[in-house]
Write a protein that holds these residues in place. Structure first.
Motif, PDB file in Angstrom:
ATOM      1  N   ALA A   1      34.196  32.171  41.610  1.00 43.74           N
ATOM      2  CA  ALA A   1      33.909  30.818  41.052  1.00 43.74           C
ATOM      3  C   ALA A   1      35.355  30.214  40.763  1.00 43.74           C
ATOM      4  CB  ALA A   1      33.307  30.757  39.608  1.00 43.74           C
ATOM      5  N   HIS A   2      36.439  30.881  40.732  1.00 43.62           N
ATOM      6  CA  HIS A   2      37.761  30.309  40.713  1.00 43.62           C
ATOM      7  C   HIS A   2      38.722  30.499  41.735  1.00 43.62           C
ATOM      8  CE1 HIS A   2      36.334  30.118  36.238  1.00 43.62           C
ATOM      9  NE2 HIS A   2      37.014  29.298  36.175  1.00 43.62           N
ATOM     10  N   ALA A   3      38.126  31.147  42.935  1.00 41.03           N
ATOM     11  CA  ALA A   3      38.597  31.357  43.984  1.00 41.03           C
ATOM     12  C   ALA A   3      39.833  32.431  44.007  1.00 41.03           C
ATOM     13  CB  ALA A   3      39.154  30.030  44.729  1.00 41.03           C
ATOM     14  N   PHE A   4      39.805  33.422  43.082  1.00 36.73           N
ATOM     15  CA  PHE A   4      40.611  34.417  43.006  1.00 36.73           C
ATOM     16  C   PHE A   4      40.097  35.766  43.607  1.00 36.73           C
ATOM     17  CE2 PHE A   4      42.141  32.160  38.856  1.00 36.73           C
ATOM     18  CZ  PHE A   4      43.364  31.891  39.783  1.00 36.73           C
ATOM     19  N   PRO A   5      40.863  36.557  44.436  1.00 38.33           N
ATOM     20  CA  PRO A   5      40.454  37.711  44.839  1.00 38.33           C
ATOM     21  C   PRO A   5      40.290  38.889  43.876  1.00 38.33           C
ATOM     22  CG  PRO A   5      42.794  37.417  45.166  1.00 38.33           C
ATOM     23  CD  PRO A   5      42.407  36.379  44.495  1.00 38.33           C
ATOM     24  N   LEU A   6      40.294  38.668  42.719  1.00 34.35           N
ATOM     25  CA  LEU A   6      40.376  39.890  41.821  1.00 34.35           C
ATOM     26  C   LEU A   6      39.077  40.705  41.964  1.00 34.35           C
ATOM     27  CD1 LEU A   6      41.574  41.028  38.867  1.00 34.35           C
ATOM     28  CD2 LEU A   6      39.761  39.454  37.746  1.00 34.35           C
ATOM     29  N   LYS A   7      39.450  42.145  41.943  1.00 36.23           N
ATOM     30  CA  LYS A   7      38.500  43.224  42.087  1.00 36.23           C
ATOM     31  C   LYS A   7      38.190  44.046  41.050  1.00 36.23           C
ATOM     32  CE  LYS A   7      37.175  41.978  46.332  1.00 36.23           C
ATOM     33  NZ  LYS A   7      36.120  41.204  46.006  1.00 36.23           N
ATOM     34  N   CYS A   8      37.162  44.544  40.739  1.00 35.85           N
ATOM     35  CA  CYS A   8      36.886  45.439  39.769  1.00 35.85           C
ATOM     36  C   CYS A   8      36.094  46.436  40.211  1.00 35.85           C
ATOM     37  CB  CYS A   8      36.068  44.554  38.749  1.00 35.85           C
ATOM     38  SG  CYS A   8      35.466  45.254  37.309  1.00 35.85           S
ATOM     39  N   LYS A   9      36.087  47.683  39.734  1.00 39.97           N
ATOM     40  CA  LYS A   9      35.156  48.824  39.933  1.00 39.97           C
ATOM     41  C   LYS A   9      34.567  49.739  39.209  1.00 39.97           C
ATOM     42  CE  LYS A   9      38.548  52.131  41.647  1.00 39.97           C
ATOM     43  NZ  LYS A   9      39.185  53.011  42.702  1.00 39.97           N
ATOM     44  N   MET A  10      33.705  50.423  39.033  1.00 39.36           N
ATOM     45  CA  MET A  10      33.256  51.331  38.360  1.00 39.36           C
ATOM     46  C   MET A  10      33.287  52.757  38.841  1.00 39.36           C
ATOM     47  SD  MET A  10      29.387  50.442  38.144  1.00 39.36           S
ATOM     48  CE  MET A  10      28.455  51.776  37.433  1.00 39.36           C
ATOM     49  N   ASP A  11      33.663  53.761  37.714  1.00 47.68           N
ATOM     50  CA  ASP A  11      33.637  54.945  38.281  1.00 47.68           C
ATOM     51  C   ASP A  11      33.081  56.040  37.088  1.00 47.68           C
ATOM     52  OD1 ASP A  11      34.787  56.008  40.896  1.00 47.68           O
ATOM     53  OD2 ASP A  11      36.911  54.990  40.151  1.00 47.68           O
ATOM     54  N   LYS A  12      32.226  56.970  37.490  1.00 46.26           N
ATOM     55  CA  LYS A  12      31.633  57.747  36.466  1.00 46.26           C
ATOM     56  C   LYS A  12      32.788  58.623  35.919  1.00 46.26           C
ATOM     57  CE  LYS A  12      27.836  60.757  36.083  1.00 46.26           C
ATOM     58  NZ  LYS A  12      26.880  61.590  36.870  1.00 46.26           N
ATOM     59  N   ILE A  13      32.901  58.773  34.558  1.00 43.64           N
ATOM     60  CA  ILE A  13      33.780  59.674  33.775  1.00 43.64           C
ATOM     61  C   ILE A  13      33.340  60.683  33.297  1.00 43.64           C
ATOM     62  CG2 ILE A  13      35.412  57.500  33.431  1.00 43.64           C
ATOM     63  CD1 ILE A  13      34.433  57.452  30.562  1.00 43.64           C
TER      64      ILE A  13
END
Ligand code: TYC
Length: 103
Positions: free
Chosen positions: A91-103
């Motif tokens: 929505a803000h035109a940023f390439p920010l990435k986020c991921k989830m990993d089993k811990i």
């Protein structure tokens, strides 16, 4: 079925029924060269309920190390957090990435 033959459903006492502990997932933010530091701090405050000080510390860790833990959640909540981050970033035109990993 008549009422005197009804069984209690969904209780621990039901014969042979196993319970399962939830798995936990870390949700991580990834560094990039274009998302502003201000926006990452905002995301950490709004999506992960971090204080301004903690959000700034996590953002700087991601900026310096490439990746950082935003929070630990059960799978469904972690998926929702990842989705919220990506929708906000888009929505803000940023390439920010986020991921989830089993811990
Ligand atoms: N590296 C970005 C900058 O210098 C800031 C940033 C921090 C971007 C954390 C993403 O997950 C991130 N503007």
């Amino acid at each position: 079925m008549d009422s005197k033959h009804k069984t209690i459903q969904g209780t621990q006492e039901k014969a042979g029924q196993k319970t399962r502990k939830p798995s936990y997932y870390g949700v991580f933010l990834l560094n990039d060269d274009y998302t502003t530091m201000y926006f990452v701090v905002h995301v950490l405050e709004m999506v992960f309920h971090k204080s301004p000080v903690e959000a700034t510390q996590i953002m700087l860790h991601v900026h310096n190390k490439g990746k950082g833990l935003a929070g630990v959640f059960t799978r469904d909540i972690a998926e929702t957090k990842v989705d919220k981050v990506h929708r906000l970033a888009e929505a803000h035109a940023f390439p920010l990435k986020c991921k989830m990993d089993k811990i």
